[in-house]
Motif scaffolding. Structure first.
Motif, PDB file in Angstrom:
ATOM      1  N   ASN A 182       0.880  -1.164   0.000  1.00 22.93           N
ATOM      2  CA  ASN A 182       0.000   0.000   0.000  1.00 22.93           C
ATOM      3  C   ASN A 182       0.918   1.216   0.000  1.00 22.93           C
ATOM      4  O   ASN A 182       1.237   1.776   1.039  1.00 22.93           O
ATOM      5  CB  ASN A 182      -0.919   0.010   1.217  1.00 22.93           C
ATOM      6  CG  ASN A 182      -1.974   1.103   1.128  1.00 22.93           C
ATOM      7  OD1 ASN A 182      -2.415   1.463   0.039  1.00 22.93           O
ATOM      8  ND2 ASN A 182      -2.373   1.642   2.270  1.00 22.93           N
ATOM      9  N   SER A 183       1.380   1.598  -1.184  1.00 26.06           N
ATOM     10  CA  SER A 183       2.458   2.581  -1.288  1.00 26.06           C
ATOM     11  C   SER A 183       2.240   3.531  -2.458  1.00 26.06           C
ATOM     12  O   SER A 183       1.836   3.117  -3.550  1.00 26.06           O
ATOM     13  CB  SER A 183       3.804   1.865  -1.458  1.00 26.06           C
ATOM     14  OG  SER A 183       4.852   2.790  -1.696  1.00 26.06           O
ATOM     15  N   VAL A 184       2.577   4.792  -2.233  1.00 26.28           N
ATOM     16  CA  VAL A 184       2.488   5.812  -3.271  1.00 26.28           C
ATOM     17  C   VAL A 184       3.710   5.799  -4.180  1.00 26.28           C
ATOM     18  O   VAL A 184       3.755   6.473  -5.189  1.00 26.28           O
ATOM     19  CB  VAL A 184       2.312   7.204  -2.618  1.00 26.28           C
ATOM     20  CG1 VAL A 184       3.580   7.660  -1.930  1.00 26.28           C
ATOM     21  CG2 VAL A 184       1.840   8.239  -3.628  1.00 26.28           C
ATOM     22  N   GLY A 185       4.720   4.994  -3.839  1.00 25.30           N
ATOM     23  CA  GLY A 185       5.950   4.939  -4.608  1.00 25.30           C
ATOM     24  C   GLY A 185       7.077   5.619  -3.854  1.00 25.30           C
ATOM     25  O   GLY A 185       7.109   5.603  -2.627  1.00 25.30           O
ATOM     26  N   GLY A 186       8.019   6.229  -4.592  1.00 25.50           N
ATOM     27  CA  GLY A 186       9.115   6.908  -3.924  1.00 25.50           C
ATOM     28  C   GLY A 186      10.407   6.871  -4.713  1.00 25.50           C
ATOM     29  O   GLY A 186      10.413   7.092  -5.926  1.00 25.50           O
ATOM     30  N   ILE A 196      12.843 -19.137  -2.489  1.00 23.33           N
ATOM     31  CA  ILE A 196      11.827 -18.449  -1.700  1.00 23.33           C
ATOM     32  C   ILE A 196      10.700 -18.025  -2.647  1.00 23.33           C
ATOM     33  O   ILE A 196      10.942 -17.345  -3.641  1.00 23.33           O
ATOM     34  CB  ILE A 196      12.402 -17.224  -0.977  1.00 23.33           C
ATOM     35  CG1 ILE A 196      13.427 -17.671   0.072  1.00 23.33           C
ATOM     36  CG2 ILE A 196      11.298 -16.390  -0.319  1.00 23.33           C
ATOM     37  CD1 ILE A 196      14.196 -16.534   0.713  1.00 23.33           C
ATOM     38  N   THR A 197       9.486 -18.462  -2.352  1.00 16.49           N
ATOM     39  CA  THR A 197       8.320 -18.102  -3.159  1.00 16.49           C
ATOM     40  C   THR A 197       7.746 -16.786  -2.651  1.00 16.49           C
ATOM     41  O   THR A 197       7.500 -16.633  -1.454  1.00 16.49           O
ATOM     42  CB  THR A 197       7.242 -19.189  -3.088  1.00 16.49           C
ATOM     43  OG1 THR A 197       7.783 -20.419  -3.564  1.00 16.49           O
ATOM     44  CG2 THR A 197       6.031 -18.810  -3.925  1.00 16.49           C
ATOM     45  N   ILE A 198       7.526 -15.832  -3.565  1.00 13.90           N
ATOM     46  CA  ILE A 198       7.032 -14.517  -3.178  1.00 13.90           C
ATOM     47  C   ILE A 198       5.639 -14.298  -3.753  1.00 13.90           C
ATOM     48  O   ILE A 198       5.437 -14.357  -4.963  1.00 13.90           O
ATOM     49  CB  ILE A 198       7.982 -13.405  -3.673  1.00 13.90           C
ATOM     50  CG1 ILE A 198       9.387 -13.618  -3.121  1.00 13.90           C
ATOM     51  CG2 ILE A 198       7.445 -12.027  -3.266  1.00 13.90           C
ATOM     52  CD1 ILE A 198      10.416 -12.670  -3.693  1.00 13.90           C
ATOM     53  N   ASP A 199       4.677 -14.072  -2.875  1.00  6.75           N
ATOM     54  CA  ASP A 199       3.328 -13.690  -3.265  1.00  6.75           C
ATOM     55  C   ASP A 199       3.128 -12.227  -2.885  1.00  6.75           C
ATOM     56  O   ASP A 199       3.340 -11.846  -1.726  1.00  6.75           O
ATOM     57  CB  ASP A 199       2.278 -14.540  -2.557  1.00  6.75           C
ATOM     58  CG  ASP A 199       2.216 -15.957  -3.106  1.00  6.75           C
ATOM     59  OD1 ASP A 199       2.835 -16.215  -4.157  1.00  6.75           O
ATOM     60  OD2 ASP A 199       1.559 -16.803  -2.470  1.00  6.75           O
ATOM     61  N   ALA A 200       2.745 -11.386  -3.847  1.00  4.77           N
ATOM     62  CA  ALA A 200       2.535  -9.964  -3.592  1.00  4.77           C
ATOM     63  C   ALA A 200       1.050  -9.640  -3.637  1.00  4.77           C
ATOM     64  O   ALA A 200       0.320 -10.141  -4.499  1.00  4.77           O
ATOM     65  CB  ALA A 200       3.289  -9.119  -4.614  1.00  4.77           C
ATOM     66  N   TYR A 201       0.610  -8.811  -2.707  1.00  2.00           N
ATOM     67  CA  TYR A 201      -0.785  -8.394  -2.623  1.00  2.00           C
ATOM     68  C   TYR A 201      -0.853  -6.872  -2.686  1.00  2.00           C
ATOM     69  O   TYR A 201      -0.204  -6.188  -1.887  1.00  2.00           O
ATOM     70  CB  TYR A 201      -1.412  -8.862  -1.305  1.00  2.00           C
ATOM     71  CG  TYR A 201      -1.505 -10.362  -1.150  1.00  2.00           C
ATOM     72  CD1 TYR A 201      -2.708 -11.035  -1.351  1.00  2.00           C
ATOM     73  CD2 TYR A 201      -0.389 -11.110  -0.775  1.00  2.00           C
ATOM     74  CE1 TYR A 201      -2.802 -12.409  -1.197  1.00  2.00           C
ATOM     75  CE2 TYR A 201      -0.468 -12.490  -0.628  1.00  2.00           C
ATOM     76  CZ  TYR A 201      -1.671 -13.136  -0.842  1.00  2.00           C
ATOM     77  OH  TYR A 201      -1.754 -14.495  -0.696  1.00  2.00           O
ATOM     78  N   ILE A 202      -1.635  -6.334  -3.632  1.00  3.18           N
ATOM     79  CA  ILE A 202      -1.869  -4.892  -3.665  1.00  3.18           C
ATOM     80  C   ILE A 202      -3.061  -4.625  -2.754  1.00  3.18           C
ATOM     81  O   ILE A 202      -4.219  -4.731  -3.154  1.00  3.18           O
ATOM     82  CB  ILE A 202      -2.123  -4.383  -5.094  1.00  3.18           C
ATOM     83  CG1 ILE A 202      -0.931  -4.708  -6.009  1.00  3.18           C
ATOM     84  CG2 ILE A 202      -2.373  -2.867  -5.075  1.00  3.18           C
ATOM     85  CD1 ILE A 202      -1.098  -4.241  -7.447  1.00  3.18           C
ATOM     86  N   ASP A 203      -2.762  -4.292  -1.501  1.00  3.89           N
ATOM     87  CA  ASP A 203      -3.818  -4.112  -0.506  1.00  3.89           C
ATOM     88  C   ASP A 203      -4.644  -2.858  -0.775  1.00  3.89           C
ATOM     89  O   ASP A 203      -5.835  -2.812  -0.457  1.00  3.89           O
ATOM     90  CB  ASP A 203      -3.217  -4.026   0.897  1.00  3.89           C
ATOM     91  CG  ASP A 203      -2.832  -5.402   1.436  1.00  3.89           C
ATOM     92  OD1 ASP A 203      -3.091  -6.403   0.745  1.00  3.89           O
ATOM     93  OD2 ASP A 203      -2.281  -5.469   2.548  1.00  3.89           O
TER      94      ASP A 203
END
Length: 241
Positions: A57-61, A81-88
């Motif tokens: 949950n990020s505006v960037g930077g 390492i398995t990475i799952d990303a969620y755009i909350d």
């Protein structure tokens, strides 16, 4: 109170959660800034063969801090390492291509993603500005485009056009243009406040309203960007090192 980025948790056996809930920076100023040093320390705590859930949950930077984080995530994947990303909530600017490194990307009905051409604050004569243009083109072609291309359903040309237009995508549109999985529910997250909303040209009104009501703005002046390590960053990302 916002979740802190450094709320890194061992949620189950061999499963970990990492929250990118804030502006991505090279040096922490606010508590909810996403600092590259903390990011590195958190990833070091994920053992080989584990699963990492990364919540965004990020505006960037900062584009260079994000590039470093991308390299770290790629090294983590090399350790199985398995990475799952969620755009909350929101994945804007460089946060939008940070999620693309994940093996799997999940979005909710109210998720928003924004992609645009990289930006920098410039000052100087024509030669100085030309150098900035060359660096920005390298960032776009050598870092951002290849990362988007891994998950994009569109051609590179379409992605570039969307970046040029500074495109804000709803959940349906994210699913239309990228290989993601839609979770059929809304994710409740706290609002983001950031001065970065003022630098984006197509910021939706709801985000501008959030920014207008924010308190305790930082008066810190923008930092000078150091490009000296940029070539190393590009090569590191290309090689996954």
């Amino acid at each position: 109170m916002n979740k802190k980025f450094y709320e890194f948790k061992n949620v189950a056996e061999n499963e970990y959660s990492l929250y990118v809930y804030g502006e991505i920076v090279d040096e922490k100023f606010w508590d909810n800034d996403v600092d590259i040093s903390d990011f590195k320390e958190a990833l070091a705590g994920v053992p080989i063969g584990a699963k990492l859930n990364m919540y965004i949950n990020s505006v960037g930077g900062n584009v260079f801090a994000t590039s470093g984080m991308v390299s770290m995530l790629q090294r983590a994947k090399q350790k199985s390492i398995t990475i799952d990303a969620y755009i909350d909530g929101l994945a804007a600017s460089c946060a939008s291509w940070l999620v693309m490194v994940a093996d799997n990307i999940y979005i909710y009905k109210n998720s928003v993603m924004m992609i645009h051409k990289p930006m920098v604050m410039s000052y100087g004569n024509a030669n100085d500005l030309q150098k900035d243009i060359e660096v920005l083109n390298k960032i776009e072609d050598g870092v951002i485009i290849p990362i988007y291309a891994e998950k994009a359903k569109d051609s590179v040309e379409v992605i570039k056009d969307m970046m040029t237009a500074e495109t804000w995508l709803t959940a349906d549109e994210i699913q239309e243009h990228f290989n993601v999985t839609l979770i059929d529910e809304e994710k409740k997250v706290e609002n983001i406040t950031s001065d970065l909303f003022n630098t984006y040209k197509n910021t939706p009104k709801k985000f501008k309203q959030i920014e207008k009501s924010a308190e305790n703005k930082s008066e810190e002046q923008p930092k000078t960007v150091d490009y000296s390590e940029f070539e190393k960053i590009i090569e590191s990302i290309k090689g996954g090192k």
